[in-house]
Design a protein around this motif. Structure first.
Motif, PDB file in Angstrom:
ATOM      1  N   ASP A 190       0.864  -1.080   0.042  1.00 24.55           N
ATOM      2  CA  ASP A 190      -0.067   0.124   0.243  1.00 24.55           C
ATOM      3  C   ASP A 190       1.018   1.247   0.018  1.00 24.55           C
ATOM      4  O   ASP A 190       1.662   1.359   1.073  1.00 24.55           O
ATOM      5  CB  ASP A 190      -0.859   0.025   1.372  1.00 24.55           C
ATOM      6  CG  ASP A 190      -2.063  -0.834   1.159  1.00 24.55           C
ATOM      7  OD1 ASP A 190      -2.599  -1.284  -0.062  1.00 24.55           O
ATOM      8  OD2 ASP A 190      -2.660  -0.971   2.132  1.00 24.55           O
ATOM      9  N   MET A 192       0.574   5.636  -0.444  1.00 24.93           N
ATOM     10  CA  MET A 192      -0.320   6.825  -0.308  1.00 24.93           C
ATOM     11  C   MET A 192       0.542   8.087  -1.189  1.00 24.93           C
ATOM     12  O   MET A 192       1.764   8.046  -1.058  1.00 24.93           O
ATOM     13  CB  MET A 192      -0.880   7.255   0.986  1.00 24.93           C
ATOM     14  CG  MET A 192      -1.598   6.239   1.592  1.00 24.93           C
ATOM     15  SD  MET A 192      -2.003   6.597   3.568  1.00 24.93           S
ATOM     16  CE  MET A 192      -3.009   7.798   3.251  1.00 24.93           C
ATOM     17  N   SER A 219      -1.268  -1.062  -4.474  1.00 24.77           N
ATOM     18  CA  SER A 219      -2.296  -0.146  -4.127  1.00 24.77           C
ATOM     19  C   SER A 219      -1.903   1.104  -4.011  1.00 24.77           C
ATOM     20  O   SER A 219      -1.188   1.467  -2.978  1.00 24.77           O
ATOM     21  CB  SER A 219      -3.395  -0.445  -3.212  1.00 24.77           C
ATOM     22  OG  SER A 219      -3.756  -1.920  -3.276  1.00 24.77           O
ATOM     23  N   CYS A 220      -2.135   2.197  -4.795  1.00 27.87           N
ATOM     24  CA  CYS A 220      -1.732   3.511  -4.721  1.00 27.87           C
ATOM     25  C   CYS A 220      -3.135   4.506  -4.805  1.00 27.87           C
ATOM     26  O   CYS A 220      -3.704   4.496  -5.930  1.00 27.87           O
ATOM     27  CB  CYS A 220      -0.784   4.007  -6.121  1.00 27.87           C
ATOM     28  SG  CYS A 220       0.736   2.820  -6.362  1.00 27.87           S
ATOM     29  N   TYR A 221      -2.951   4.855  -3.733  1.00 32.01           N
ATOM     30  CA  TYR A 221      -4.156   5.817  -3.478  1.00 32.01           C
ATOM     31  C   TYR A 221      -3.996   7.289  -2.756  1.00 32.01           C
ATOM     32  O   TYR A 221      -3.069   7.407  -2.059  1.00 32.01           O
ATOM     33  CB  TYR A 221      -5.393   5.327  -2.697  1.00 32.01           C
ATOM     34  CG  TYR A 221      -4.894   4.488  -1.428  1.00 32.01           C
ATOM     35  CD1 TYR A 221      -5.021   5.276  -0.080  1.00 32.01           C
ATOM     36  CD2 TYR A 221      -4.192   3.182  -1.400  1.00 32.01           C
ATOM     37  CE1 TYR A 221      -4.599   4.662   0.830  1.00 32.01           C
ATOM     38  CE2 TYR A 221      -3.943   2.737  -0.240  1.00 32.01           C
ATOM     39  CZ  TYR A 221      -4.262   3.527   0.961  1.00 32.01           C
ATOM     40  OH  TYR A 221      -3.652   2.999   2.194  1.00 32.01           O
ATOM     41  N   GLN A 222      -4.801   8.173  -3.230  1.00 35.33           N
ATOM     42  CA  GLN A 222      -4.487   9.636  -2.733  1.00 35.33           C
ATOM     43  C   GLN A 222      -4.973   9.739  -1.218  1.00 35.33           C
ATOM     44  O   GLN A 222      -6.085   9.051  -0.803  1.00 35.33           O
ATOM     45  CB  GLN A 222      -5.254  10.704  -3.572  1.00 35.33           C
ATOM     46  CG  GLN A 222      -4.922  12.152  -3.112  1.00 35.33           C
ATOM     47  CD  GLN A 222      -5.831  13.005  -3.874  1.00 35.33           C
ATOM     48  OE1 GLN A 222      -6.194  12.773  -5.150  1.00 35.33           O
ATOM     49  NE2 GLN A 222      -5.925  14.290  -3.602  1.00 35.33           N
ATOM     50  N   GLN A 248      -0.867  11.639  -9.645  1.00 30.29           N
ATOM     51  CA  GLN A 248      -1.618  10.307 -10.077  1.00 30.29           C
ATOM     52  C   GLN A 248      -1.196   9.971 -11.538  1.00 30.29           C
ATOM     53  O   GLN A 248      -1.124   8.741 -11.943  1.00 30.29           O
ATOM     54  CB  GLN A 248      -3.132  10.613  -9.926  1.00 30.29           C
ATOM     55  CG  GLN A 248      -4.030   9.446 -10.555  1.00 30.29           C
ATOM     56  CD  GLN A 248      -5.537   9.830 -10.438  1.00 30.29           C
ATOM     57  OE1 GLN A 248      -5.894  10.519  -9.613  1.00 30.29           O
ATOM     58  NE2 GLN A 248      -6.258   8.863 -10.824  1.00 30.29           N
ATOM     59  N   THR A 265      -9.627   1.253  -9.856  1.00 30.61           N
ATOM     60  CA  THR A 265      -9.362   2.668  -9.409  1.00 30.61           C
ATOM     61  C   THR A 265      -7.902   2.841  -8.927  1.00 30.61           C
ATOM     62  O   THR A 265      -7.144   3.847  -9.347  1.00 30.61           O
ATOM     63  CB  THR A 265     -10.396   3.165  -8.460  1.00 30.61           C
ATOM     64  OG1 THR A 265     -11.672   3.139  -9.128  1.00 30.61           O
ATOM     65  CG2 THR A 265     -10.188   4.698  -8.316  1.00 30.61           C
ATOM     66  N   SER A 266      -7.552   2.138  -7.954  1.00 31.38           N
ATOM     67  CA  SER A 266      -6.342   2.356  -7.201  1.00 31.38           C
ATOM     68  C   SER A 266      -5.375   1.148  -7.012  1.00 31.38           C
ATOM     69  O   SER A 266      -4.413   1.126  -6.391  1.00 31.38           O
ATOM     70  CB  SER A 266      -6.402   2.961  -5.926  1.00 31.38           C
ATOM     71  OG  SER A 266      -7.098   2.009  -5.110  1.00 31.38           O
ATOM     72  N   ARG A 351     -15.737   0.716 -11.075  1.00 33.53           N
ATOM     73  CA  ARG A 351     -14.258   0.640 -10.608  1.00 33.53           C
ATOM     74  C   ARG A 351     -13.299  -0.118 -11.250  1.00 33.53           C
ATOM     75  O   ARG A 351     -12.015   0.029 -11.587  1.00 33.53           O
ATOM     76  CB  ARG A 351     -14.130   0.325  -9.065  1.00 33.53           C
ATOM     77  CG  ARG A 351     -14.993   1.090  -8.056  1.00 33.53           C
ATOM     78  CD  ARG A 351     -14.856   0.546  -6.528  1.00 33.53           C
ATOM     79  NE  ARG A 351     -13.345   0.817  -6.233  1.00 33.53           N
ATOM     80  CZ  ARG A 351     -12.915   1.899  -5.535  1.00 33.53           C
ATOM     81  NH1 ARG A 351     -13.689   2.777  -5.395  1.00 33.53           N
ATOM     82  NH2 ARG A 351     -11.317   1.869  -5.297  1.00 33.53           N
TER      83      ARG A 351
END
Length: 413
Positions: A190, A192, A219-222, A248, A265-266, A351
């Motif tokens: 994970d 961020m 998993s790359c998410y804002q 992104q 999405t991520s 998604r």
């Protein structure tokens, strides 16, 4: 509970490639079934976290034996609703599930195997903290039956880790990944971005460090400020929206160049390493959730065909333990109405960057796709979707404005 009546006759599933205006098929069997297990404790609550997680009090440790017993009792109480169905994946989340001892996890997974048939290739994921104490248990977790590990790295920058309230540092993160690679072929990292005072160069440095370990899945998410969190009450200084959008774009381009498939999405994976458990969520499969605050979604037969039902367990750990002992682990249970099902399905399926087969909508909801055809075609004209006889998928613009796309399918829209 509002029953959902399968259209058509004979219980025959539509062949892939059914047209947008086709009749809904009957449902001959329920969707794939997954199991979610929640461990609600953590050493320290991160200021951005809105999950059901609870810090230890006064140095106490969680009641491991009692909680595992409660999970097993919870599972047993749910067996009538899933009897005879095979489990395709298990996900143990939290909180910090890696706080469990190897012995406790072994007992739990053995109890699951004794009560539910698992598919031979069932994916069993455990979320883990990179801290030294948890990393030392990885061999025991693998021996207990975990075959996929998800590591909450978030960043390799000590300044950013401190701002996020993480209990590990960069050196511990690197050591944990090396150890994970020793014991697990399948693992996730994970990450961020959009962190307090983070530059794009720093975000890309985190990504390059992650790629140096050749993870099968990322998993790359804002970072977002969720309600009822410390960050929501005292917001940190985050990068501007345009800066986060640039991060992104750069992350997606770099991962594509590195051979990762951006399948959700991520979520990014090397071919064949997509998270099977999450794919079941996103294709509107069924999942039984046990543990404090766990949610579940089950497709159940009834007199008129089948109905989709959602459940939630008691949220507070102490109350959950008490209610399980009283034989009442479920706090809330309700049916999903026919007017809600299209939105619920699309909220998950859209998604997926590659989209979904139109027949899947009909199979999972028992409703004809004709109900939402008008809105789908309108979204396609606006450049948010691509429509084909065998696939409905969000465009790049649709992925950027996914919330706005989904809002048009709300029941009151």
């Amino acid at each position: 509970m509002i029953p959902i009546r399968p259209a058509g006759s004979g219980g025959v599933l539509a062949a892939p490639g059914a047209g947008l205006a086709g009749d809904a098929p009957g449902v001959s069997e329920p969707p794939p079934l997954s199991l979610y297990v929640h461990l609600p404790w953590c050493i320290r609550k991160c200021p951005y976290c809105d999950f059901n997680s609870h810090e230890f009090r006064d140095g106490d440790s969680p009641p491991e034996d009692r909680y595992v017993d409660a999970l097993i009792a919870d599972l047993e109480s749910a067996l009538p609703s899933v009897w005879g169905r095979k489990v395709s994946s298990i996900f143990i989340g939290g909180g910090t599930p890696s706080l469990l001892s190897g012995e406790a996890l072994h007992e739990l997974l053995n109890a699951v195997r004794m009560r539910l048939p698992l598919l031979p290739e069932a994916e069993v994921t455990l979320e883990a903290n990179p801290g030294t104490a948890e990393a030392g248990k990885f061999a025991a977790f693998r021996a207990a039956g975990v075959n996929r590990l998800s590591l909450g790295i978030q960043s390799f920058n000590d300044r950013h880790l401190e701002a996020l309230g993480r209990i590990h540092d960069s050196a511990e993160a690197r050591a944990a990944i090396e150890l994970a690679k020793t014991h697990f072929e399948r693992f996730n990292l994970d990450l961020m971005y959009g962190l307090p005072q983070q530059s794009q160069a720093e975000a890309m440095a985190d990504l390059e460090t992650a790629l140096s370990f050749a993870p099968p899945h990322l998993s790359c998410y804002q970072l977002t400020l969720e309600p009822n969190t410390l960050f929501a009450a005292r917001p940190p200084q985050l990068p501007e929206g345009d800066t986060c959008a640039d991060m992104q774009d750069a992350i997606e381009a770099r991962l594509a160049a590195a051979g990762y498939v951006h399948y959700e999405t991520s979520a990014f994976a090397r071919p064949g390493y997509q998270c099977r458990h999450n794919l079941n969520y996103w294709t509107f499969g069924d999942y039984l959730g046990i543990g404090a605050g766990a949610h579940g979604k089950l497709t159940l037969p009834d007199h008129s065909g089948f109905s989709v039902q959602r459940q939630m367990r008691w949220k507070q750990p102490k109350q959950y333990l008490e209610q399980v002992a009283a034989g009442q682990p479920v706090q809330e249970q309700h049916g999903v109405g026919a007017d809600e099902l299209p939105f619920e399905f699309l909220m998950n399926a859209l998604r997926l960057n590659q989209g979904f087969d139109p027949a899947l909508f009909e199979q999972r909801t028992g409703l004809p796709l004709l109900l939402v055809r008008g809105e789908l075609e309108k979204a396609a004209r606006e450049g948010l979707l691509t429509l084909a006889p065998d696939c409905i998928a969000p465009t790049e613009r649709g992925r950027r404005f996914l919330n706005a796309l989904l809002e048009r399918f709300l029941p009151d829209a």
